[in-house]
Design a protein around this motif. Sequence first.
Motif, mmCIF file in Angstrom:
data_model
loop_
_atom_site.group_PDB
_atom_site.id
_atom_site.type_symbol
_atom_site.label_atom_id
_atom_site.label_comp_id
_atom_site.label_asym_id
_atom_site.label_seq_id
_atom_site.Cartn_x
_atom_site.Cartn_y
_atom_site.Cartn_z
ATOM 1 N N ILE A 200 -0.527 1.472 -10.742
ATOM 2 C CA ILE A 200 -1.563 0.956 -9.785
ATOM 3 C C ILE A 200 -1.688 -0.409 -10.477
ATOM 4 O O ILE A 200 -1.893 -1.621 -9.677
ATOM 5 C CB ILE A 200 -2.756 1.553 -9.694
ATOM 6 N N TYR A 201 -2.003 -0.584 -11.859
ATOM 7 C CA TYR A 201 -2.346 -1.674 -12.376
ATOM 8 C C TYR A 201 -1.121 -2.736 -12.165
ATOM 9 O O TYR A 201 -1.497 -3.903 -11.773
ATOM 10 C CB TYR A 201 -2.677 -1.443 -13.979
ATOM 11 N N LEU A 202 0.086 -2.235 -12.554
ATOM 12 C CA LEU A 202 1.197 -3.212 -12.333
ATOM 13 C C LEU A 202 1.610 -3.756 -10.894
ATOM 14 O O LEU A 202 1.618 -4.914 -10.713
ATOM 15 C CB LEU A 202 2.346 -2.525 -12.762
ATOM 16 N N VAL A 203 1.323 -2.872 -9.829
ATOM 17 C CA VAL A 203 1.602 -3.333 -8.479
ATOM 18 C C VAL A 203 0.194 -4.382 -8.174
ATOM 19 O O VAL A 203 0.759 -5.170 -7.506
ATOM 20 C CB VAL A 203 1.554 -1.888 -7.710
ATOM 21 N N LEU A 204 -0.839 -3.959 -8.450
ATOM 22 C CA LEU A 204 -2.006 -4.934 -7.973
ATOM 23 C C LEU A 204 -1.751 -6.373 -8.780
ATOM 24 O O LEU A 204 -2.247 -7.222 -8.482
ATOM 25 C CB LEU A 204 -3.414 -4.165 -8.477
ATOM 26 N N SER B 173 -4.635 6.173 -4.464
ATOM 27 C CA SER B 173 -3.676 5.517 -3.537
ATOM 28 C C SER B 173 -4.396 5.070 -2.329
ATOM 29 O O SER B 173 -4.282 3.838 -1.868
ATOM 30 C CB SER B 173 -2.613 6.613 -2.821
ATOM 31 N N LEU B 174 -5.041 5.931 -1.619
ATOM 32 C CA LEU B 174 -5.987 5.216 -0.489
ATOM 33 C C LEU B 174 -6.898 4.409 -0.496
ATOM 34 O O LEU B 174 -7.201 3.100 -0.028
ATOM 35 C CB LEU B 174 -6.521 6.564 0.404
ATOM 36 N N ALA C 172 6.263 7.580 3.263
ATOM 37 C CA ALA C 172 7.412 6.588 3.452
ATOM 38 C C ALA C 172 7.883 6.446 5.140
ATOM 39 O O ALA C 172 8.124 5.223 5.543
ATOM 40 C CB ALA C 172 8.597 7.066 2.816
ATOM 41 N N PHE C 173 7.716 7.434 5.757
ATOM 42 C CA PHE C 173 8.019 7.186 7.002
ATOM 43 C C PHE C 173 6.769 6.735 8.147
ATOM 44 O O PHE C 173 7.057 5.618 9.055
ATOM 45 C CB PHE C 173 8.238 8.652 7.832
ATOM 46 N N ALA C 174 5.683 6.686 7.435
ATOM 47 C CA ALA C 174 4.475 6.104 8.118
ATOM 48 C C ALA C 174 4.699 4.282 7.968
ATOM 49 O O ALA C 174 4.487 3.791 8.654
ATOM 50 C CB ALA C 174 3.093 6.462 7.154
ATOM 51 N N VAL C 175 5.114 3.912 6.551
ATOM 52 C CA VAL C 175 5.317 2.440 6.443
ATOM 53 C C VAL C 175 6.724 2.256 7.155
ATOM 54 O O VAL C 175 6.438 1.162 7.826
ATOM 55 C CB VAL C 175 6.023 2.431 4.795
ATOM 56 N N SER D 75 0.900 -1.104 -0.113
ATOM 57 C CA SER D 75 0.062 0.024 0.070
ATOM 58 C C SER D 75 0.929 1.219 -0.130
ATOM 59 O O SER D 75 0.706 2.380 -0.730
ATOM 60 C CB SER D 75 -0.990 0.017 1.234
ATOM 61 N N GLY D 76 1.912 1.364 0.806
ATOM 62 C CA GLY D 76 2.761 2.368 1.013
ATOM 63 C C GLY D 76 3.562 2.547 -0.354
ATOM 64 O O GLY D 76 3.742 3.751 -0.977
ATOM 65 N N VAL D 77 3.951 1.385 -1.002
ATOM 66 C CA VAL D 77 4.631 1.424 -2.504
ATOM 67 C C VAL D 77 3.673 2.300 -3.508
ATOM 68 O O VAL D 77 4.135 3.019 -4.326
ATOM 69 C CB VAL D 77 5.151 0.185 -2.836
#
Length: 760
Positions: free
Chosen positions: A577-581, A644-645, A322-325, A291-293
């Motif tokens: 988004i498509y590639l990551v999913l 993103s969210l 990034a720091f949240a992840v 999700s962070g990525v």
Amino acid sequence: MSERLARAVGRLGRPVLAVWLVALAAAGIAAMPLADHLSGGGWFAPGSQSEQAAEALRTGFADRGASNLTLVVRDERATAGTAPFARRVGRVFREVGADPRLRVSGSYGYASLSEGARDRFVGRDRRTAVTFLALRLDDGTARRVLPRVQADVADRYERDGLKVSMVSAATLFGEVNTLSAEGLARAETIAFPLIVLILLLLYRGVVAALVSFVVSLTAIVPAFGVLGVLARHVELSIFVQNAALMIGLGVSVDYSLFVISRYTEELARGRDRTAALAATLRTSGETVLFSGVIVVLATAALFLVDLNVIRSIALGIIVAVAFAVLGSVVVLPAVLHLLGERVLRGRLPGRRGPGTAGGGRWASAARQVMRRPVVFLTLSVIALGALAVPALGMRTFTPDVRIVPESSPVRYGYDSIGEQFGTGSAAPIQVVVESRAPLTDPAVADRMPALRDRLAGLPDVVRVDSPVETLRAASPGRPFGALEAAAFARLPEDARETVDHFVSADRRKLVLEVVPDDDAAGERARALLTDVREVIRRAAAPDVRMAAGGETAEGVDADRTIQDALPGVLALMLAVIYLVLLVTFRSVFLPLKAIVMNLLSVGATYGALVLVFQHGYGAALLGVEETGHVQNFVPILLLAILFSLSTDYEVFLLSRVREEHEAGASGTESVAAGLARTAPLISGAAVLMIAVFGAFTFTGIVPIQQLGFGLAVAIALDATVIRLVVVPASMRLMGGWNWWLPGRPRPGRAPAAPAESVKV
């Protein structure tokens, strides 16, 4: 890998936390001067006419400096033409002009002209006078210094019945910076107790809630520390602080909720702390990382927009996420391992935790939707589409003076100029002429009066402020011949001052200020800018360059830059988004479904934004201001953040559905079970997000209000209509195609599942 990481956290937990605490201390120190280094600039589109005009005006003029302001004085006790008015107002102009903090290098207006030439710098009410001041302050310094000077002079003269305002981009955005910091403090005051309360209700445990809140909060500190260092070297927008806190805090709390809930669930199953942590990192930890990525990569697409304000806000969001992840997959696991089962202490009466509540109800609701998927999907799409319709009429523009409250002295100054000298007087369209040859050259000089007259004859022009009238009075046959040294020396002092305000010392630059009968963001002002640019396009020549600048031009050029970049931003974002999913779920069609749902959600959010802020429906109820337009960077930021969210929730839900599917559950049962497991968490996370974004909606300045409102609406839609109705209905209709990937058996050849009826 997750087991090795869990064991490493067990061994190195205390050193990790020690390093984190040291980093927090260093980051806190680095973050302290952040607000003082933020800029209100960043709106100029590189290479645009507005940038060219602004650059040309910075040097070469007697009373135009590195930054400028218009000093507005209203006398409540005397009127123009009387000795008391001249004495009282003149004293203000002299004292403010002598303030060493301003470093005034020149002035033009009521204070610098003789009594006979002052009248056009006196307002219609005969109580208001203005003077233009040139400052030897760079833009960043002006934004830091002017708010303090404005506050001092407003207080100093108010008791004498004098209202004093400083009108300029620097004072406006300096005021915005101050209001932004105040709004940030109010948002924190509202959001932090709400977050703690919601976490207590979700976890039903004091220790888990406090761990979630503290770790989430500490993830923001290093982000601000990094931004504090960067702000010393690159221009960062004043909006970056609010945006980074709003998004960073929202995702931090969400991520910690996912991780802690899974960890307590694994402990409840009887696993020891290391095994529970390994299972948590393998499931929720992986989800948080992906999700962070997605958030970082989707937000990085905004760097395609060649506007520094958008790039700096995107940078702030990326750093915060990034720091949240990092906090959620490294620091939080270290804390959880050290606590072990003590994280379950401080239990409140009621259910055991967010991952176990109402599972049967959620599963039952999902099955009801999946029994009639066509009906539920159709109704949902119609509802979201109807809400999206107003977005077709969205109008956007750069932030203007309406983002500050009417009680502000800066807002009063802008409003006074508009009321007393004409609506567009505070933001004229500035036509800058740069000539290779001196303006006295007949080949150039003979064209300038005609240019001024053509501009004055355009629709919606109140007047054109220029030196042409003064030069015509001195030399009717050849006005610009009066610029020659001998002729210029014979002009009256007032005439020389007027000419020097519009003509550079080297006599190669000329300014014509076209005053529209409209606000800078108004439709007529924008149409006038188009006409002005057409006139100067026809009048330009190889030896004469012309550019139209000013607030209206800056906003129009920024809008065009965003619109030109939008297709590329959207294409890159969708591809990422498509590639990551695709990699995450090994499915061709699930990413496509997620993208379509995101588009529906974004469209509906835009529609709600237009209804409230552009048309004013419900604005008074929400305590926000109707501006007649949406801030131009808000829609594109919403696009990146919402995609993103929304994808965050999609990953979290589908990860759990996939677990059930791989465990042998049928399509319908895997969706129902996955929804039963995740819906309470997603709902809780949504409530947390809405609390954070809502706090900024009610306390921030207008652009942050619009951003917070849009995010709150989108999260509410995503956690209800999208996740609870559209997802199960669409997955039921897609059937075996949900998990299809080339090389896997086709859906028609998949092992037979129990018969499942579909009712339309």
